[in-house]
Design a protein around this motif. Structure first.
Motif, mmCIF file in Angstrom:
data_model
loop_
_atom_site.group_PDB
_atom_site.id
_atom_site.type_symbol
_atom_site.label_atom_id
_atom_site.label_comp_id
_atom_site.label_asym_id
_atom_site.label_seq_id
_atom_site.Cartn_x
_atom_site.Cartn_y
_atom_site.Cartn_z
ATOM 1 N N PRO A 1 0.847 -1.202 0.000
ATOM 2 C CA PRO A 1 0.000 0.000 0.000
ATOM 3 C C PRO A 1 0.873 1.238 0.000
ATOM 4 O O PRO A 1 2.016 1.221 0.435
ATOM 5 C CB PRO A 1 -0.801 -0.135 1.298
ATOM 6 N N ARG A 2 0.320 2.343 -0.464
ATOM 7 C CA ARG A 2 1.048 3.607 -0.497
ATOM 8 C C ARG A 2 0.167 4.712 0.066
ATOM 9 O O ARG A 2 -1.053 4.601 0.068
ATOM 10 C CB ARG A 2 1.473 3.962 -1.915
ATOM 11 N N PRO A 3 0.754 5.795 0.548
ATOM 12 C CA PRO A 3 -0.076 6.891 1.045
ATOM 13 C C PRO A 3 -0.890 7.501 -0.068
ATOM 14 O O PRO A 3 -0.483 7.506 -1.229
ATOM 15 C CB PRO A 3 0.970 7.887 1.584
ATOM 16 N N ASN A 4 -2.054 8.025 0.296
ATOM 17 C CA ASN A 4 -2.918 8.672 -0.685
ATOM 18 C C ASN A 4 -2.477 10.106 -0.927
ATOM 19 O O ASN A 4 -1.882 10.747 -0.076
ATOM 20 C CB ASN A 4 -4.364 8.677 -0.203
ATOM 21 N N ARG A 5 -2.783 10.611 -2.113
ATOM 22 C CA ARG A 5 -2.599 12.012 -2.424
ATOM 23 C C ARG A 5 -3.950 12.589 -2.771
ATOM 24 O O ARG A 5 -4.690 12.015 -3.550
ATOM 25 C CB ARG A 5 -1.640 12.206 -3.609
ATOM 26 N N THR A 6 -4.270 13.685 -2.204
ATOM 27 C CA THR A 6 -5.562 14.303 -2.489
ATOM 28 C C THR A 6 -5.349 15.649 -3.123
ATOM 29 O O THR A 6 -4.264 16.215 -3.088
ATOM 30 C CB THR A 6 -6.399 14.468 -1.202
ATOM 31 N N VAL B 1 -5.274 18.591 -12.080
ATOM 32 C CA VAL B 1 -5.024 17.248 -11.556
ATOM 33 C C VAL B 1 -3.573 16.859 -11.820
ATOM 34 O O VAL B 1 -3.139 16.828 -12.971
ATOM 35 C CB VAL B 1 -5.967 16.224 -12.216
ATOM 36 N N PRO B 2 -2.798 16.526 -10.783
ATOM 37 C CA PRO B 2 -1.409 16.106 -11.008
ATOM 38 C C PRO B 2 -1.339 14.834 -11.851
ATOM 39 O O PRO B 2 -2.171 13.930 -11.718
ATOM 40 C CB PRO B 2 -0.876 15.854 -9.594
ATOM 41 N N ILE C 1 -3.116 9.378 -6.491
ATOM 42 C CA ILE C 1 -4.254 10.294 -6.589
ATOM 43 C C ILE C 1 -5.529 9.594 -6.103
ATOM 44 O O ILE C 1 -5.774 8.434 -6.430
ATOM 45 C CB ILE C 1 -4.441 10.766 -8.050
ATOM 46 N N THR C 2 -6.336 10.300 -5.340
ATOM 47 C CA THR C 2 -7.627 9.763 -4.896
ATOM 48 C C THR C 2 -8.712 10.808 -5.097
ATOM 49 O O THR C 2 -8.446 12.008 -5.166
ATOM 50 C CB THR C 2 -7.594 9.370 -3.407
ATOM 51 N N VAL C 3 -9.942 10.337 -5.210
ATOM 52 C CA VAL C 3 -11.117 11.202 -5.163
ATOM 53 C C VAL C 3 -12.053 10.625 -4.109
ATOM 54 O O VAL C 3 -12.412 9.453 -4.157
ATOM 55 C CB VAL C 3 -11.814 11.310 -6.542
ATOM 56 N N ASN C 4 -12.384 11.467 -3.149
ATOM 57 C CA ASN C 4 -13.239 11.033 -2.043
ATOM 58 C C ASN C 4 -12.662 9.808 -1.348
ATOM 59 O O ASN C 4 -13.386 8.913 -0.916
ATOM 60 C CB ASN C 4 -14.654 10.745 -2.540
ATOM 61 N N GLY C 5 -11.335 9.753 -1.257
ATOM 62 C CA GLY C 5 -10.672 8.656 -0.573
ATOM 63 C C GLY C 5 -10.509 7.401 -1.395
ATOM 64 O O GLY C 5 -9.953 6.409 -0.905
ATOM 65 N N GLN C 6 -10.960 7.400 -2.656
ATOM 66 C CA GLN C 6 -10.898 6.210 -3.490
ATOM 67 C C GLN C 6 -9.782 6.348 -4.529
ATOM 68 O O GLN C 6 -9.635 7.398 -5.161
ATOM 69 C CB GLN C 6 -12.230 5.991 -4.217
ATOM 70 N N ALA C 7 -9.001 5.285 -4.713
ATOM 71 C CA ALA C 7 -7.966 5.280 -5.734
ATOM 72 C C ALA C 7 -8.606 5.369 -7.114
ATOM 73 O O ALA C 7 -9.702 4.857 -7.345
ATOM 74 C CB ALA C 7 -7.125 4.014 -5.623
ATOM 75 N N VAL C 8 -7.919 6.025 -8.049
ATOM 76 C CA VAL C 8 -8.454 6.196 -9.400
ATOM 77 C C VAL C 8 -7.935 5.090 -10.309
ATOM 78 O O VAL C 8 -6.876 4.504 -10.071
ATOM 79 C CB VAL C 8 -8.081 7.576 -9.971
ATOM 80 N N SER C 9 -8.672 4.823 -11.364
ATOM 81 C CA SER C 9 -8.314 3.714 -12.248
ATOM 82 C C SER C 9 -7.024 3.967 -13.009
ATOM 83 O O SER C 9 -6.223 3.061 -13.208
ATOM 84 C CB SER C 9 -9.449 3.444 -13.244
ATOM 85 N N LEU C 10 -6.807 5.206 -13.476
ATOM 86 C CA LEU C 10 -5.647 5.492 -14.316
ATOM 87 C C LEU C 10 -4.423 5.896 -13.517
ATOM 88 O O LEU C 10 -3.570 6.638 -13.999
ATOM 89 C CB LEU C 10 -6.007 6.533 -15.370
ATOM 90 N N ASP C 11 -4.307 5.382 -12.293
ATOM 91 C CA ASP C 11 -3.076 5.457 -11.519
ATOM 92 C C ASP C 11 -2.051 4.543 -12.199
ATOM 93 O O ASP C 11 -2.423 3.543 -12.807
ATOM 94 C CB ASP C 11 -3.360 4.972 -10.093
ATOM 95 N N PRO C 12 -0.743 4.843 -12.122
ATOM 96 C CA PRO C 12 0.237 4.002 -12.824
ATOM 97 C C PRO C 12 0.531 2.669 -12.152
ATOM 98 O O PRO C 12 1.277 1.863 -12.710
ATOM 99 C CB PRO C 12 1.486 4.876 -12.858
ATOM 100 N N SER C 13 0.002 2.409 -10.968
ATOM 101 C CA SER C 13 0.332 1.159 -10.283
ATOM 102 C C SER C 13 -0.876 0.610 -9.551
ATOM 103 O O SER C 13 -1.846 1.329 -9.280
ATOM 104 C CB SER C 13 1.496 1.371 -9.312
ATOM 105 N N LEU C 14 -0.816 -0.664 -9.244
ATOM 106 C CA LEU C 14 -1.911 -1.361 -8.572
ATOM 107 C C LEU C 14 -1.334 -2.278 -7.510
ATOM 108 O O LEU C 14 -0.357 -2.989 -7.749
ATOM 109 C CB LEU C 14 -2.726 -2.181 -9.583
ATOM 110 N N THR C 15 -1.929 -2.276 -6.345
ATOM 111 C CA THR C 15 -1.498 -3.129 -5.249
ATOM 112 C C THR C 15 -2.134 -4.507 -5.390
ATOM 113 O O THR C 15 -3.314 -4.625 -5.711
ATOM 114 C CB THR C 15 -1.900 -2.507 -3.902
ATOM 115 N N TRP D 1 -13.586 2.221 -11.673
ATOM 116 C CA TRP D 1 -13.664 3.457 -12.456
ATOM 117 C C TRP D 1 -14.266 4.543 -11.583
ATOM 118 O O TRP D 1 -15.206 4.289 -10.829
ATOM 119 C CB TRP D 1 -14.537 3.214 -13.680
ATOM 120 N N THR D 2 -13.716 5.758 -11.645
ATOM 121 C CA THR D 2 -14.191 6.838 -10.788
ATOM 122 C C THR D 2 -14.716 8.008 -11.609
ATOM 123 O O THR D 2 -14.547 8.069 -12.831
ATOM 124 C CB THR D 2 -13.057 7.351 -9.886
ATOM 125 N N ASN D 3 -15.328 8.948 -10.903
ATOM 126 C CA ASN D 3 -15.808 10.169 -11.554
ATOM 127 C C ASN D 3 -14.676 10.917 -12.261
ATOM 128 O O ASN D 3 -14.882 11.552 -13.296
ATOM 129 C CB ASN D 3 -16.450 11.101 -10.523
#
Length: 689
Positions: free
Chosen positions: A10-15, A226-227, A239-253, A260-262
């Motif tokens: 896991p990694r820290p979230n960025r908001t 958006v970074p 990157i997160t939205v409302n605490g949720q990881a986004v689909s087009l992040d470069p990595s997956l745990t 898929w997010t807004n």
């Protein structure tokens, strides 16, 4: 194509910004009413049998249905016939090699996606991207293939592949998803996002600035710009939205499902899928610059760069010597590195416009200014996304339409990747893209010059190596570049035998006979040796390697191993270009200008000047605004254009390669190796949108 890379921990979230953030939620990919897009899956290249697993196939088809039903677009059918032909190109999901399928029929509102699997090297879980094409036929047919009749991003399809060596969880839900399994649903959603243009389409990249994505819809969801990753291919890691990881992040745990997010949906709207409800936020304003017209008198000045303040200093030619105009300006606010500049009439108003690019350091960008009033013709445009090694540029009329086109190459650290562009509607439109020396594994970079060497009315392209090997030159016919079918005019040759370093070239009519002289000099690492071949000798079609140079001399002290940079320009308005030679010596930023008579006199009578006001510079002196002689109008009736006698639409040809990106961010370090046994291509081939 773009990869989803695995990540175990896991990694820290960025908001995003804390202020003005709307309440957010995950968006379910539920079915919607038409018009929707059918993502049609084809498993004919699944030679490994990966999708013989019914659960894997069902999950991929579920993702395709969900994303397709979430789209709103009317895409024209692709039905070849008669003189309207096309070839779909994509990467084989089983091998990574390119596939060419002739005259593929694709229905309206349909995207065709070839799916399969292979052993993907480097730790990537999946690879997905849209396809390329070759087209011949009427202009309306070409437009249909390129745009599908849609105002936004609209591919015909592409390919998607998954790694065969991972421990996958294929389930429809997260039930049974173990901590040592990678969720197939999450990876499939991510890769389909790339096929639909996130991180890959020109429309996406045009909305990136300052390390952020500035599409209005996405900014509305995120609460600000958006970074993104350093190459702009994904949302920034974490990157997160409302605490949720986004689909087009470069990595997956491992052991995690990412939906898929807004924010992902908003990015698709910014690319033209569905109704766009917001407009991109304009770039922050900067203090107005004292930009002045470059064409305020007889002839055209030459621009020198190399000072520590990031300015261009303008000189003209008078009385057989360089003379200051008293003009200077800073093209990139806050940038203090190397600048390179060229010029040509890009908008057809009869006035030379000027192009500025950066050296090594920042993301390589190009900006074009109007030579009449200093306004912006083409805003800052990233070239070779993720590359920070600097560019070389040259201008000339490649397609014979009376307007300048632009040639671009990457400096050292990159392959000999060359691209040419037209300027239209305030944007750069790709004309051709290729590796000049047939070796994409070479990492010495390249340099470019444009000029009509065979007097056919199209500016030809001279490409020289940027280092690491014995300096060589390749020359390509402009008439073939305009159709992205680069063909050499001559066999490659070596002007300075034994010199292993960067070499510079320029083309211009120095003697006024309407033919372009070809001039070379080595850059830093040896003496500033200048050689010139006349246009009259080149027009015979003889290989320059077999011709004796008409002029050969040292422009500066023969004991100085700093080499030289070149520019060619008619600075005094007499209809003949002058050659400007600038020293690469950081402590001796000298320049000389030579007319044809001085060239034939081995450089005699050309005084030395110091355009920066003193001997010191940050990386030697660069000279710019070189422009080849005006192309002569010719009939465009080569093999790629067929005129019709009955008044029907003429036939044209156009092509573009499938998408093949290398991500330069840390999270995507393995992206370049797209296929086992294939060279590691550093750059993307920019698609024609």
């Amino acid at each position: 194509m773009l990869n989803w890379l695995t990540r175990r921990n896991p990694r820290p979230n960025r908001t995003g910004p804390a202020t003005k953030r709307p309440a957010l939620r995950l968006e379910s990919l539920e079915a919607r009413e038409v018009p929707a897009v059918l993502i049609q899956l084809d498993y004919s290249y699944d030679t490994f049998g990966f999708f013989n697993n019914a659960e894997a196939r069902a999950t991929l088809e579920r993702v395709a249905s969900e994303l397709g039903n979430s789209l709103n677009a009317n895409l024209a059918a692709l039905v070849p016939g008669g003189g309207n032909q096309w070839t779909a190109t994509f990467y084989n999901p089983a091998t990574g090699g390119q596939v060419n399928l002739a005259n593929l029929a694709i229905g309206a509102n349909t995207i065709k996606l070839f799916a399969g699997a292979r052993d993907i090297p480097g730790g990537a879980a999946g690879v997905g991207g849209f396809g390329g094409y070759g087209i011949s036929g009427s202009q309306s047919w070409i437009n249909t293939v390129q745009t599908r009749g849609h105002g936004g991003f609209a591919p015909w399809g592409g390919s998607i592949t998954f790694d065969t060596n991972l421990r996958w969880h294929f389930g429809a839900t997260t039930a049974g998803l173990d901590s040592n399994e990678l969720d197939f649903y999450s990876v499939a959603v991510h890769e389909l996002g790339h096929v639909l243009g996130i991180g890959t389409a020109n429309q996406w990249r045009n909305l990136i600035s300052g390390g952020t994505f500035r599409g209005g819809n996405a900014m509305g969801v995120y609460g600000g710009a958006v970074p993104v990753t350093s190459d702009g291919a994904h949302w920034a890691d974490g990157i997160t939205v409302n605490g949720q990881a986004v689909s087009l992040d470069p990595s997956l745990t491992y052991g995690q499902r990412v939906n898929w997010t807004n924010l992902d949906s908003a990015a698709l709207r910014d690319l033209g899928w569905g109704a766009v409800t917001a407009t991109p936020t304009p770039e922050p304003t900067v203090p107005p610059l004292a930009r002045v017209p470059l064409n305020n008198g007889t002839g055209t000045p030459v621009a020198f760069s190399g000072s520590a303040d990031g300015a261009l200093t303008l000189y003209t030619y008078s009385g057989g010597a360089l003379a200051p105009t008293g003009q200077s300006f800073v093209p990139f606010v806050g940038y203090r590195g190397v600048l390179r500049v060229t010029g040509g009439d890009f908008n057809g108003d009869g006035v030379t416009d000027y192009v500025v690019t950066t050296g090594a350091g920042p993301q390589s960008v190009i900006e074009i200014f109007n030579g009449r009033d200093g306004s912006t013709l083409v805003g800052q445009t990233p070239i070779f996304h993720g590359f920070t090694g600097g560019l070389f540029i040259s201008a000339g009329d490649i397609d014979g339409d009376g307007r300048a086109d632009l040639a671009v190459s990457a400096d050292g650290g990159a392959g000999p990747h060359v691209q040419t562009f037209r300027v239209a509607n305030g944007r750069l439109e790709l004309q051709s893209s290729f590796f000049a020396f047939d070796d994409p594994g070479f990492r010495g970079g390249a340099r470019v010059a444009l000029g009509d060497l065979n007097r056919d009315g199209f500016a030809d392209l001279v490409v020289t190596t940027g280092g690491l090997v014995e300096a060589r030159v390749a020359i390509y016919s402009g008439s073939t570049l305009r159709h992205n079918n680069p063909t050499r005019l001559y066999a490659d040759y070596i002007p300075f035998v034994g010199f292993r370093g960067a070499m510079n070239a320029v083309v211009g009519d120095m003697d006024g006979d309407g033919l372009g002289e070809l001039v070379f000099s080595p850059d830093r690492g040896t003496v500033a040796h200048v050689k010139m071949w006349t246009g009259a000798s080149l027009a015979t079609g003889a290989n320059p390697n077999g011709l004796t140079a008409a002029s050969s001399f040292y422009a500066f002290n023969p004991a100085d191993p700093s080499g030289a940079r070149l520019a060619m320009r008619d600075m005094d308005g007499d209809g003949r270009t002058e050659l400007v030679v600038a020293s690469g010596n950081r402590q001796n930023a000298a320049a000389r200008a030579f007319n044809f008579d001085q060239m034939m006199a081995s450089g005699g009578g050309a005084p030395v000047v110091y355009p920066l006001g003193g001997p010191n510079s940050i990386d030697g002196l660069y000279a710019g605004l070189e422009v080849a002689q005006t192309a002569t109008a010719t009939d465009d009736n080569d093999d790629n254009t067929t005129a019709t006698a009955d008044g029907t639409e003429p036939v044209y040809t156009v092509s573009v390669a499938p998408r093949a990106d290398k991500c330069s961010c840390g999270g995507c370090a393995a992206l370049a190796q797209l296929a086992a046994g294939e060279p590691d291509d550093l750059f993307a081939t920019v698609p024609v949108a």
